[in-house]
Design a protein around this motif. Structure first.
Motif, PDB file in Angstrom:
ATOM      1  N   THR A   1       2.248  -1.058 -13.459  1.00  0.00           N
ATOM      2  CA  THR A   1       2.161   0.304 -12.938  1.00  0.00           C
ATOM      3  C   THR A   1       1.831   1.290 -14.055  1.00  0.00           C
ATOM      4  O   THR A   1       1.037   2.225 -13.870  1.00  0.00           O
ATOM      5  CB  THR A   1       3.477   0.708 -12.253  1.00  0.00           C
ATOM      6  N   PHE A   2       2.426   1.090 -15.232  1.00  0.00           N
ATOM      7  CA  PHE A   2       2.111   1.937 -16.386  1.00  0.00           C
ATOM      8  C   PHE A   2       0.631   1.861 -16.723  1.00  0.00           C
ATOM      9  O   PHE A   2      -0.030   2.891 -16.935  1.00  0.00           O
ATOM     10  CB  PHE A   2       2.952   1.498 -17.594  1.00  0.00           C
ATOM     11  N   VAL A   3       0.091   0.654 -16.764  1.00  0.00           N
ATOM     12  CA  VAL A   3      -1.332   0.467 -17.074  1.00  0.00           C
ATOM     13  C   VAL A   3      -2.198   1.144 -16.011  1.00  0.00           C
ATOM     14  O   VAL A   3      -3.159   1.865 -16.330  1.00  0.00           O
ATOM     15  CB  VAL A   3      -1.678  -1.036 -17.173  1.00  0.00           C
ATOM     16  N   GLN A   4      -1.851   0.933 -14.755  1.00  0.00           N
ATOM     17  CA  GLN A   4      -2.632   1.513 -13.657  1.00  0.00           C
ATOM     18  C   GLN A   4      -2.619   3.045 -13.710  1.00  0.00           C
ATOM     19  O   GLN A   4      -3.659   3.691 -13.528  1.00  0.00           O
ATOM     20  CB  GLN A   4      -2.081   1.012 -12.311  1.00  0.00           C
ATOM     21  N   LYS A   5      -1.478   3.628 -13.977  1.00  0.00           N
ATOM     22  CA  LYS A   5      -1.381   5.085 -14.050  1.00  0.00           C
ATOM     23  C   LYS A   5      -2.172   5.642 -15.224  1.00  0.00           C
ATOM     24  O   LYS A   5      -2.792   6.713 -15.120  1.00  0.00           O
ATOM     25  CB  LYS A   5       0.088   5.508 -14.141  1.00  0.00           C
ATOM     26  N   ARG A   6      -2.159   4.925 -16.332  1.00  0.00           N
ATOM     27  CA  ARG A   6      -2.931   5.367 -17.501  1.00  0.00           C
ATOM     28  C   ARG A   6      -4.421   5.347 -17.187  1.00  0.00           C
ATOM     29  O   ARG A   6      -5.165   6.260 -17.551  1.00  0.00           O
ATOM     30  CB  ARG A   6      -2.624   4.468 -18.702  1.00  0.00           C
TER      31      ARG A   6
ATOM     32  N   TYR B   1     -10.341   6.790 -13.742  1.00  0.00           N
ATOM     33  CA  TYR B   1     -10.831   5.570 -13.101  1.00  0.00           C
ATOM     34  C   TYR B   1     -10.189   5.368 -11.732  1.00  0.00           C
ATOM     35  O   TYR B   1      -9.040   5.766 -11.515  1.00  0.00           O
ATOM     36  CB  TYR B   1     -10.514   4.341 -13.968  1.00  0.00           C
ATOM     37  N   GLU B   2     -10.927   4.729 -10.842  1.00  0.00           N
ATOM     38  CA  GLU B   2     -10.318   4.205  -9.620  1.00  0.00           C
ATOM     39  C   GLU B   2      -9.717   2.858  -9.992  1.00  0.00           C
ATOM     40  O   GLU B   2     -10.431   1.878 -10.190  1.00  0.00           O
ATOM     41  CB  GLU B   2     -11.369   4.052  -8.513  1.00  0.00           C
TER      42      GLU B   2
ATOM     43  N   THR C   1      -6.836  -3.561 -12.396  1.00  0.00           N
ATOM     44  CA  THR C   1      -8.281  -3.480 -12.576  1.00  0.00           C
ATOM     45  C   THR C   1      -8.782  -2.037 -12.510  1.00  0.00           C
ATOM     46  O   THR C   1      -8.221  -1.203 -11.798  1.00  0.00           O
ATOM     47  CB  THR C   1      -9.014  -4.288 -11.491  1.00  0.00           C
ATOM     48  N   ALA C   2      -9.827  -1.773 -13.262  1.00  0.00           N
ATOM     49  CA  ALA C   2     -10.529  -0.489 -13.194  1.00  0.00           C
ATOM     50  C   ALA C   2     -11.992  -0.752 -13.525  1.00  0.00           C
ATOM     51  O   ALA C   2     -12.306  -1.594 -14.375  1.00  0.00           O
ATOM     52  CB  ALA C   2      -9.939   0.519 -14.170  1.00  0.00           C
ATOM     53  N   THR C   3     -12.891  -0.027 -12.861  1.00  0.00           N
ATOM     54  CA  THR C   3     -14.321  -0.261 -13.040  1.00  0.00           C
ATOM     55  C   THR C   3     -15.043   1.032 -13.385  1.00  0.00           C
ATOM     56  O   THR C   3     -14.796   2.082 -12.779  1.00  0.00           O
ATOM     57  CB  THR C   3     -14.940  -0.854 -11.761  1.00  0.00           C
ATOM     58  N   LYS C   4     -15.936   0.942 -14.360  1.00  0.00           N
ATOM     59  CA  LYS C   4     -16.843   2.045 -14.655  1.00  0.00           C
ATOM     60  C   LYS C   4     -18.250   1.609 -14.247  1.00  0.00           C
ATOM     61  O   LYS C   4     -18.863   0.760 -14.910  1.00  0.00           O
ATOM     62  CB  LYS C   4     -16.836   2.396 -16.138  1.00  0.00           C
TER      63      LYS C   4
END
Length: 458
Positions: free
Chosen positions: A72-77, A83-84, A237-240
Motif C-alpha cells: 500500500t505504501f508503494v502504491q500510494k507513492r 501514476y495510475e 504496478t504502475a504504467t507510463k
C-alpha cells in the motif's frame, strides 16, 4: 601521374570518411551526454534512502499483515507521483516454520535444522540407511515404519522425502555432504511429506557408522507448530505510456524489485533498496518524454519462490511478452558491505538489458558493469518467457544477508546513487524519443531452472 592522382583521391576520400566518422562519433557522444544529464540531474538518493527507512521498519514477510502495508505504501507513492497504480493480489500456499523441533538418537540429543514445508510429527523408530534416498537406493530396503537416514546430493530434498514416504517410512533425517549446517526447502507443500530434519555431515556420519556396525540405533524425530495454508500476497504496478501516442515504438520496458523480506529480517538492502529505487526511477521518468511504455512493478512473495514475478508474467498476453524489450530487476543494490555491482542473466549470456547497462556504465564510470550467470530473483520468470532480463546486485552479498542485521545504517548512499544512475541512463538510452541506443530487440528463448532466493533444494 595517374597513380598519384588516384592515390590523392583515395587519401582525400579516406580523410573525409575518417573526419565524418569522428564527427558522427563526437556528435553521438555529445548527444548521449546531454540525454544522460536529463536523468542524472533528477536522481535524488536522499529520497531512495528515506523510502528504505520507511520500508525497513519491520520484516515484510509475504502472507503476513506487514506485506500489504508495504504494498500500500508503494502504491500510494506511485499514485502521488501521478501514476495510475494498482495493488494486485494473488494467492499462494504459504508455510509457517515449526515452533519447535528436536532429534535424539539412542538418548543423545542432536541439533538439527528443519526444512521449509516439512510436516509435523512425533516418531520414535529404528534408523536405517537410505543411501542418497533415490528410488534405486530404497528399492530393496525394508523401511516401513522406520526413520530413514539419507545423504544430501543427486536429487532434491523433496524427492528424497517422497521416495522414503512411498516405501512406508515414518520420518527422514538428511545429513549434509559438506561442512556446516544444512538449511533447505522441500520445494513446496505436499500432503505426502513425512516429518523431516537435517543434520550436519559429522552428525550424519556418526549415525551411519552406528548403522553399519549393526547397532540398530533408535531415534526420535519431533516437529511441532509447522503450518501450511493458503495465503495472499501482492504485486504493485504502475504504467507510463509512451509520451507520443502516434509515434511511440510500441515497446515496453519493465523496472522491478520485490518488496517482501524473510522472517526476522527488516530487509533494508533485501530488498527495500530495490523497491525504493523503483519508486525513485518512476519519479525521475514521470516528466521525461519517452517513446516507450515504462512499467514499474514491485513483486510480492519473491522470498518463497519468485511467486509474484511468476504470477505477473503468467498474466501477460503474448502480445505483451513480444513487446517487452527488457526487464531491469533491482535486488540488493545498496549495502555498504557487499561487493561490486554485477548483472546476472539467467543463462549467462548478454541481452539488450546488459548491453544498455554496460554502455551507460562505461559512459558514466569508464568501465562496463560485468555480467554473469545467475538466477534466484525476479528476472528469472521473465527470462523463462523469452524476455531479455537482468538482475542488478552487488556481489558478494553482505555478511548479514537474510538476518536481523540487514538494517538501514548499513545502506550506502553512494552505491544507491551509482546503480540508479547506471540503470536510469540505460533505460533512457532506449526510451528517449530520439534514441540512438542499441537496436537489439530480443530474443534468447530458453527455460531457466526454478531457483529460490534463500534456500537450497538439494
Amino acid at each position: 601521374m595517374k597513380k598519384t592522382v588516384i592515390s590523392l583521391a583515395i587519401a582525400t576520400s579516406l580523410t573525409l570518411s575518417f573526419t565524418s566518422v569522428q564527427a558522427s562519433t563526437s556528435a553521438n557522444a555529445s548527444h548521449h551526454q546531454s540525454s544522460d544529464q536529463k536523468v542524472l540531474k533528477k536522481v535524488n538518493t536522499e529520497k531512495i534512502y528515506q523510502d528504505i527507512a520507511y520500508l525497513s521498519k519491520k520484516p515484510r514477510v509475504a502472507g503476513t499483515e506487514a506485506e500489504p502495508e508495504a504494498a500500500t505504501f508503494v502504491q500510494k507513492r506511485l499514485s502521488k507521483l501521478g501514476y495510475e497504480s494498482a495493488v494486485e493480489p494473488f494467492t499462494f500456499t504459504g508455510y509457517t516454520p515449526a515452533a519447535s523441533f528436536s532429534l535424539s538418537v539412542n538418548g543423545t540429543s542432536y541439533s538439527p535444522t528443519t526444512f521449509t514445508y516439512s510436516t509435523n510429527g512425533n516418531v520414535t523408530a529404528e534408523i536405517v540407511d537410505g543411501g542418497l534416498g533415490t528410488k534405486d537406493n530404497l528399492a530393496n530396503k525394508d523401511v516401513t515404519g522406520k526413520i530413514v537416514l539419507v545423504q544430501r546430493g543427486t536429487i532434491t530434498f523433496g524427492e528424497k522425502v517422497l521416495n522414503a514416504a512411498e516405501k512406508g517410512a515414518a520420518a527422514v533425517i538428511i545429513f549434509n555432504n559438506t561442512d556446516g549446517e544444512l538449511n533447505g526447502t522441500l520445494g513446496g507443500a505436499n500432503d505426502n511429506y513425512i516429518p523431516s530434519l537435517a543434520v550436519t555431515k559429522e552428525e550424519g556420519e556418526k549415525i551411519l557408522t552406528s548403522i553399519q556396525k549393526g547397532e540398530k540405533p533408535s531415534g526420535t524425530v519431533k516437529i511441532e507448530g509447522a503450518v501450511v495454508s493458503e495465503r495472499t500476497s501482492y504485486n504493485v504496478t504502475a504504467t507510463k505510456p509512451s509520451t507520443f501516442k502516434k509515434k511511440g515504438t510500441n515497446d515496453i520496458i519493465v523496472v522491478g524489485a520485490h518488496h517482501d523480506s524473510v522472517a526476522g529480517a527488516p530487509g533494508a538492502n533485501d530488498d527495500a533498496s530495490g523497491t525504493a529505487m523503483v519508486l525513485e526511477l518512476a519519479r525521475v521518468f514521470k516528466t521525461l518524454p519517452t517513446d516507450t511504455e515504462l512499467r514499474f512493478v514491485t513483486f510480492g512473495a519473491e522470498e518463497v519462490g519468485l511467486l509474484g514475478s511468476e504470477h505477473y508474467v503468467s498474466e501477460l498476453s503474448e502480445d505483451e511478452k513480444n513487446r517487452i524489450v527488457g526487464m531491469f530487476n533491482l535486488d540488493m543494490v545498496g549495502s555498504r558491505d557487499a561487493g561490486d555491482l554485477v548483472m546476472n542473466t539467467a543463462d549467462g549470456t548478454p541481452n539488450l538489458v546488459t548491453e544498455l547497462a554496460q554502455a551507460s556504465s562505461t559512459r558514466l564510470n569508464g568501465a562496463p558493469t560485468p555480467f554473469q550467470a545467475g538466477g534466484r530473483s525476479d528476472h528469472v520468470p521473465f527470462a523463462e518467457a523469452g524476455i531479455p532480463a537482468a538482475l542488478f546486485i552487488h556481489s558478494p552479498p553482505e555478511p548479514w544477508y537474510h538476518t536481523p542485521e540487514d538494517t538501514l545504517e548499513k545502506i550506502s548512499k553512494e552505491k544507491l546513487q551509482d546503480v540508479a544512475e547506471i540503470v536510469g541512463t540505460a533505460i533512457y538510452d532506449r526510451s528517449r524519443p530520439d534514441q540512438q541506443g542499441s537496436s537489439v530487440k530480443k530474443k534468447a528463448t530458453f527455460k531457466a531452472p526454478h531457483l529460490y532466493h534463500e534456500q537450497d533444494v538439494k
